[in-house]
Design a protein around this motif. Sequence first.
Motif, short mmCIF file in Angstrom:
data_model
loop_
_atom_site.label_atom_id
_atom_site.label_comp_id
_atom_site.label_asym_id
_atom_site.label_seq_id
_atom_site.Cartn_x
_atom_site.Cartn_y
_atom_site.Cartn_z
N ILE A 57 0.84 -1.21 0.00
CA ILE A 57 0.00 0.00 0.00
C ILE A 57 0.87 1.25 0.00
O ILE A 57 0.67 2.17 -0.81
N VAL A 58 1.85 1.31 0.89
CA VAL A 58 2.70 2.50 1.01
C VAL A 58 3.57 2.67 -0.24
O VAL A 58 3.67 3.77 -0.79
N SER A 59 4.18 1.59 -0.71
CA SER A 59 5.03 1.67 -1.92
C SER A 59 4.22 2.12 -3.13
O SER A 59 4.65 3.00 -3.88
N SER A 60 3.08 1.52 -3.31
CA SER A 60 2.23 1.85 -4.45
C SER A 60 1.81 3.32 -4.41
O SER A 60 1.84 4.02 -5.42
N TYR A 61 1.44 3.78 -3.23
CA TYR A 61 1.00 5.17 -3.09
C TYR A 61 2.14 6.14 -3.39
O TYR A 61 1.97 7.10 -4.16
N LEU A 62 3.30 5.91 -2.80
CA LEU A 62 4.43 6.82 -2.99
C LEU A 62 4.93 6.84 -4.44
O LEU A 62 5.46 7.85 -4.90
N CYS A 63 4.74 5.74 -5.14
CA CYS A 63 5.20 5.65 -6.52
C CYS A 63 4.16 6.11 -7.54
O CYS A 63 4.46 6.13 -8.75
N LEU A 93 6.49 23.69 0.07
CA LEU A 93 5.43 22.70 0.18
C LEU A 93 5.39 22.16 1.60
O LEU A 93 6.41 21.75 2.15
N VAL A 94 4.21 22.16 2.19
CA VAL A 94 3.98 21.54 3.48
C VAL A 94 3.09 20.34 3.21
O VAL A 94 2.00 20.46 2.68
N ILE A 95 3.61 19.16 3.58
CA ILE A 95 2.91 17.91 3.28
C ILE A 95 2.60 17.19 4.58
O ILE A 95 3.47 17.05 5.44
N ASP A 96 1.36 16.74 4.69
CA ASP A 96 0.95 15.98 5.87
C ASP A 96 0.37 14.65 5.39
O ASP A 96 -0.53 14.63 4.56
N PHE A 97 0.92 13.56 5.90
CA PHE A 97 0.46 12.22 5.54
C PHE A 97 -0.65 11.80 6.49
O PHE A 97 -0.57 12.03 7.69
N LYS A 98 -1.67 11.15 5.93
CA LYS A 98 -2.77 10.64 6.73
C LYS A 98 -3.00 9.17 6.39
O LYS A 98 -2.91 8.77 5.23
N THR A 99 -3.29 8.39 7.41
CA THR A 99 -3.66 6.98 7.22
C THR A 99 -5.10 6.82 7.67
O THR A 99 -5.66 7.69 8.33
N GLY A 100 -5.68 5.70 7.32
CA GLY A 100 -7.08 5.47 7.66
C GLY A 100 -7.97 5.96 6.53
O GLY A 100 -7.53 6.61 5.60
N PHE A 133 -0.46 20.22 1.26
CA PHE A 133 -1.05 19.02 0.68
C PHE A 133 -1.31 17.99 1.77
O PHE A 133 -0.47 17.76 2.63
N LEU A 134 -2.49 17.38 1.70
CA LEU A 134 -2.84 16.24 2.53
C LEU A 134 -2.71 15.00 1.66
O LEU A 134 -3.35 14.91 0.61
N LEU A 135 -1.87 14.07 2.07
CA LEU A 135 -1.67 12.84 1.32
C LEU A 135 -2.32 11.70 2.09
O LEU A 135 -1.82 11.28 3.13
N TYR A 136 -3.48 11.26 1.59
CA TYR A 136 -4.25 10.20 2.23
C TYR A 136 -3.82 8.86 1.64
O TYR A 136 -4.25 8.48 0.55
N ILE A 137 -2.99 8.15 2.35
CA ILE A 137 -2.40 6.91 1.85
C ILE A 137 -3.46 5.83 1.64
O ILE A 137 -3.55 5.24 0.56
N ASP A 138 -4.27 5.55 2.63
CA ASP A 138 -5.27 4.48 2.53
C ASP A 138 -6.43 4.84 1.62
O ASP A 138 -7.08 3.96 1.06
N ARG A 139 -6.71 6.12 1.46
CA ARG A 139 -7.78 6.56 0.57
C ARG A 139 -7.26 6.72 -0.87
O ARG A 139 -8.04 6.95 -1.77
N ASP A 140 -5.94 6.66 -1.02
CA ASP A 140 -5.29 6.80 -2.33
C ASP A 140 -5.65 8.15 -2.96
O ASP A 140 -6.00 8.24 -4.14
N GLU A 141 -5.55 9.23 -2.14
CA GLU A 141 -5.93 10.56 -2.57
C GLU A 141 -4.86 11.58 -2.22
O GLU A 141 -4.09 11.40 -1.28
N VAL A 142 -4.85 12.68 -2.98
CA VAL A 142 -4.03 13.85 -2.69
C VAL A 142 -4.96 15.04 -2.71
O VAL A 142 -5.73 15.21 -3.66
N LYS A 143 -4.92 15.85 -1.67
CA LYS A 143 -5.77 17.05 -1.62
C LYS A 143 -4.90 18.25 -1.34
O LYS A 143 -4.15 18.27 -0.37
N GLU A 144 -5.01 19.26 -2.19
CA GLU A 144 -4.31 20.51 -1.92
C GLU A 144 -5.17 21.35 -1.01
O GLU A 144 -6.39 21.42 -1.16
N VAL A 145 -4.53 22.02 -0.05
CA VAL A 145 -5.22 22.89 0.90
C VAL A 145 -4.64 24.29 0.73
O VAL A 145 -3.43 24.48 0.79
N THR A 146 -5.51 25.25 0.52
CA THR A 146 -5.06 26.63 0.38
C THR A 146 -5.39 27.42 1.63
O THR A 146 -6.33 27.11 2.34
N CYS A 147 -4.59 28.43 1.88
CA CYS A 147 -4.82 29.29 3.04
C CYS A 147 -5.95 30.25 2.79
O CYS A 147 -6.21 30.67 1.72
#
Length: 189
Positions: free
Chosen positions: A88-94, A138-145, A175-189
């Motif tokens: 899951i983690v390898s696939s997401y990061l790649c 870039l500020v990146i926050d990883f999320k699981t679940g 950016f919020l990187l949702y590993i288990d949801r297989d999503e990337v969401k940009e967050v603006t101020c």
Amino acid sequence: ARPSFEKNLIACAAIPAKKVLTRSWQKEYLVFDPAPIGEHPDRKSTDRGDRIHDLLARLGDLKSREQAAARVRELAENEQWLESDIAIVSSYLCRDDVFQLLCRGQEVYCEKEVVDNSGTTAHFLRLDRLQIGPAEILVIDFKTGKETTADHKTQIKKYLTTVTPFFPGKNCRGFLLYIDRDEVKEVTC
């Protein structure tokens, strides 16, 4: 030569690593928001999330997809991860968009500690990943679940508000990187 972010961020120099902090120091100087009463996180999911975050903090700079996948496998196997979590983690990061995002920037800081002094009490913040490039931050926050909450966006906005003043003239993006949801969401101020 342009000074690095490390030299410019004097406020963080006095804060020791997470494992070095003493309880009395934490109690006196840090503000932790307590979890809502009645909310009991699933310990197994929390432990898994902590393991994944620990691995991502040790990942460092990424040069190729092959190197990223090999590094994930090496670190995960040393910790005796389940094969499904490694995949899951390898696939997401790649993934093309995720990999391209993680390769941006000339300086990369994992688990970067910063202090938010905007209120009456200083708050200690730890960014999963801070990437500094010539024109953007870039500020990146990883999320699981599987869940997403408004708190996730609020958290990354707080990070952006805290680091933006250190980089005048640069575009700061979150950016919020949702590993288990297989999503990337940009967050603006």
